[in-house]
Enzyme design. Structure first.
Site, PDB file in Angstrom:
ATOM      1  N   GLU A 136    -139.111  41.050  51.230  1.00 59.64           N
ATOM      2  CA  GLU A 136    -137.732  40.556  51.170  1.00 59.64           C
ATOM      3  C   GLU A 136    -137.806  39.111  50.685  1.00 59.64           C
ATOM      4  OE1 GLU A 136    -136.630  41.372  55.184  1.00 59.64           O
ATOM      5  OE2 GLU A 136    -136.914  43.527  54.902  1.00 59.64           O
ATOM      6  N   TYR A 153    -101.666  10.176  48.011  1.00 58.71           N
ATOM      7  CA  TYR A 153    -102.074  11.531  47.616  1.00 58.71           C
ATOM      8  C   TYR A 153    -101.920  12.548  48.750  1.00 58.71           C
ATOM      9  CZ  TYR A 153    -104.347   9.830  43.298  1.00 58.71           C
ATOM     10  OH  TYR A 153    -104.621   9.290  42.087  1.00 58.71           O
ATOM     11  N   TYR A 180    -137.546  56.389  52.661  1.00 61.00           N
ATOM     12  CA  TYR A 180    -137.648  55.101  53.332  1.00 61.00           C
ATOM     13  C   TYR A 180    -136.836  55.078  54.627  1.00 61.00           C
ATOM     14  CZ  TYR A 180    -137.038  50.240  54.560  1.00 61.00           C
ATOM     15  OH  TYR A 180    -137.014  49.055  55.272  1.00 61.00           O
ATOM     16  N   ASN A 194    -129.039  48.204  59.676  1.00 65.59           N
ATOM     17  CA  ASN A 194    -128.836  47.797  58.290  1.00 65.59           C
ATOM     18  C   ASN A 194    -127.340  47.696  58.031  1.00 65.59           C
ATOM     19  OD1 ASN A 194    -130.584  47.092  56.152  1.00 65.59           O
ATOM     20  ND2 ASN A 194    -131.631  49.061  56.343  1.00 65.59           N
ATOM     21  N   ARG A 203     -98.275  13.342  48.287  1.00 62.17           N
ATOM     22  CA  ARG A 203     -97.853  13.726  46.949  1.00 62.17           C
ATOM     23  C   ARG A 203     -98.617  14.937  46.423  1.00 62.17           C
ATOM     24  NH1 ARG A 203     -99.384  10.150  42.085  1.00 62.17           N
ATOM     25  NH2 ARG A 203     -99.744   8.679  43.780  1.00 62.17           N
ATOM     26  N   HIS A 240    -136.513  44.704  66.377  1.00 63.08           N
ATOM     27  CA  HIS A 240    -135.612  43.844  65.609  1.00 63.08           C
ATOM     28  C   HIS A 240    -134.605  43.089  66.482  1.00 63.08           C
ATOM     29  CE1 HIS A 240    -137.390  45.949  62.289  1.00 63.08           C
ATOM     30  NE2 HIS A 240    -136.640  45.319  61.402  1.00 63.08           N
ATOM     31  N   PHE A 245    -127.356  46.185  51.321  1.00 60.16           N
ATOM     32  CA  PHE A 245    -127.345  45.369  52.533  1.00 60.16           C
ATOM     33  C   PHE A 245    -127.402  43.874  52.239  1.00 60.16           C
ATOM     34  CE2 PHE A 245    -131.671  46.951  51.617  1.00 60.16           C
ATOM     35  CZ  PHE A 245    -132.219  45.767  51.143  1.00 60.16           C
TER      36      PHE A 245
END
Length: 506
Positions: A411, A279, A51, A195, A282, A81, A327
């Protein structure tokens, strides 16, 4: 000369020094890179499909690519990409992302070529920092779009930051000035570059590195406000936190006790008859402490991540090339969302203390000036703090609860960790500004407690602030003092002044 330590990990508390050391070691001895590359070369000659090495990507994983096109495949991968959009990642963060990528590739399971790895080392050495758009990753197959932009200058494309970090320039022109030619990506190089989780982990590492200082600043400011408001030290008693022993709460209580050492203000109202504080005073140990514990968990996750291999496929010593899911950003996504919530809470409780400081309680003038009406005093900074706290409520919504499938369903579950990472940085900056406003107002309020002196730690911090920011009794351009106060929040000066007087806060 001793052998470089190629197994040393990077820690958040020494992030930049550790990366300097790690990259120097890899420059001296890139053996892990060479070994993993040799296994990729062996895989290329075995005739099998691997791959991303000799196949397409994502939904195209079943498409076998001819041997003569394998370098084109890697170039096309980076080009296709590089689709990030939006504001650019700040230069300092882009530099960190580049260095984390070098560190990850140097772990020796990515199979990147020496030529590509060496060029990344040159970029780091000469501070040639690629410009990376901040949006476009879904945090699943790594930070594909941002890391593609990180890789573009290797090919003579994309942009670099200018030296001062105020602008960008075409990568080709800067490469030419440095006498560098674009390189050719070898099989697997493009995939190894894009990646990985370096954008997510870079944001996380940066914010959590800053948070280690910020939680101490928050404790210091709470102590300043506690003194200014004549609050009680009883809720910080060590015994209280022994019977509910959360580590963060115990450390916060110890810090406040240290800061209030020898307090004249505390002694002056010890028998005043007040039963309980609000608060926001405290419950400082419980609230600040819970944030500390959450940030510690997030730090553990990010430290594991930045010392991990998040590439795909992975190359192992016996020659196996395994396609898997390292990844995927889910471990980071959950931790970054948690960190964002934790930081936002520090601002939330600080804004409530600011409100109390302005309310005229316990002898303080309303809005922290004597002549209000003519003057608005410190009314408006609380508005700003409220606006930032409200914004954080939206930013702290967990990005990790969403998933939109990509790559034609290949994906089909993504982490959205990169969205959470960008939100986390915005939260950090908002928290810093809210704390800056608390510092400004607490210092003003403490002036009205004179001649009584606060605890030695608070006094030292107050004096340090007053060396730069004066007491005010008339309206003025507040933004200048807010900026000065923000510089204290972002710097070590206040904490260092306390450490000189007493001891370093934990």
């Amino acid at each position: 000369m001793s052998a470089p330590d190629l197994n040393a990990s990077v820690r958040i508390d020494a992030l930049h020094a550790d990366l300097d050391r790690r990259i120097a070691a890899l420059r001296e001895d890139p053996t892990p890179v060479d070994r993993s590359r040799a296994r990729v070369e062996d895989a290329l000659s075995d005739g099998a499909a691997h791959y991303g090495i000799n196949t397409g990507f994502g939904a195209l994983a079943q498409e076998r690519v001819p041997e003569g096109d394998l370098e084109t495949l890697q170039r096309n991968l980076v080009f296709s990409h590089a689709v990030g959009v939006g504001d650019l990642v700040p230069k300092a963060l882009s530099r960190l992302i580049l260095r984390l990528k070098i560190h990850a590739l140097g772990l020796g399971h990515s199979g990147v070529s020496r030529e590509t790895f060496d060029r990344l080392l040159v970029f780091a050495e000469r501070d040639l920092i690629p410009a990376i758009p901040s949006r476009g990753s879904v945090g699943a197959s790594g930070d594909l779009a941002p890391l593609a932009h990180l890789a573009l200058p290797l090919l003579g494309e994309g942009r670099f930051w200018t030296e001062d970090g105020t602008d960008v320039r075409p990568a080709a022109s800067l490469l030419d000035e440095h006498g560098l030619e674009p390189i050719t990506l070898r099989p697997k190089d493009g995939l190894a570059l894009i990646n990985g989780t370096q954008q997510m982990s870079g944001y996380g590492a940066h914010v959590l590195h800053e948070a280690q200082r910020l939680v101490k600043i928050a404790d210091l400011l709470a102590a300043m406000s506690l003194e200014a408001l004549q609050g009680s030290l009883q809720p910080f008693d060590e015994r209280v936190h022994e019977v509910r022993p959360h580590p963060g709460a115990q450390q916060v209580a110890a810090n406040v006790r240290t800061l209030l050492t020898d307090s004249e203000i505390l002694a002056s109202h010890r028998n005043c008859g007040k039963v309980q504080d609000p608060y926001s005073l405290r419950c400082v140990p419980q609230v600040h402490g819970a944030s500390r514990d959450a940030l510690r968990h997030a730090t553990d996750v990010v430290e594991r991540e930045i010392n991990s291999v998040t590439d795909n496929p992975l190359v192992f010593e016996n020659g196996d090339v395994i396609s898997a899911g390292n990844f995927h950003g889910q471990p980071l996504a959950l931790a970054l969302d948690y960190a964002g919530i934790a930081l936002a809470e520090l601002a939330g409780i600080a804004e409530r203390r600011i409100y109390l400081l302005l309310a005229g309680h316990d002898g303080l003038p309303e809005l922290l000036m004597e002549d209000t009406g003519l003057n608005s005093g410190y009314m408006m900074p609380q508005y700003t703090a409220a606006a930032l706290v409200s914004e954080n409520k939206s930013l702290a919504h967990p990005a990790s609860v969403d998933s939109i499938p990509t790559s034609r369903g290949q994906e089909d579950h993504v982490s959205m960790g990169s969205v959470g990472a960008v939100q986390l940085l915005d939260i950090l900056e908002n928290v810093e500004r809210v704390l800056a406003i608390e510092l400004l107002t607490a210092a003003q309020a403490l002036d009205y407690r004179r001649p009584l002196r606060p605890g030695r730690g608070v006094e030292q911090a107050h004096e340090t602030v007053r060396e730069t920011i004066p007491h005010r009794e008339e309206d003025y351009l507040l933004e200048d003092d807010i900026d000065e106060s923000l510089a204290f929040v972002r710097d070590e000066a206040l904490l260092a002044s306390v450490a000189e007087e007493l001891e370093a806060l934990g």
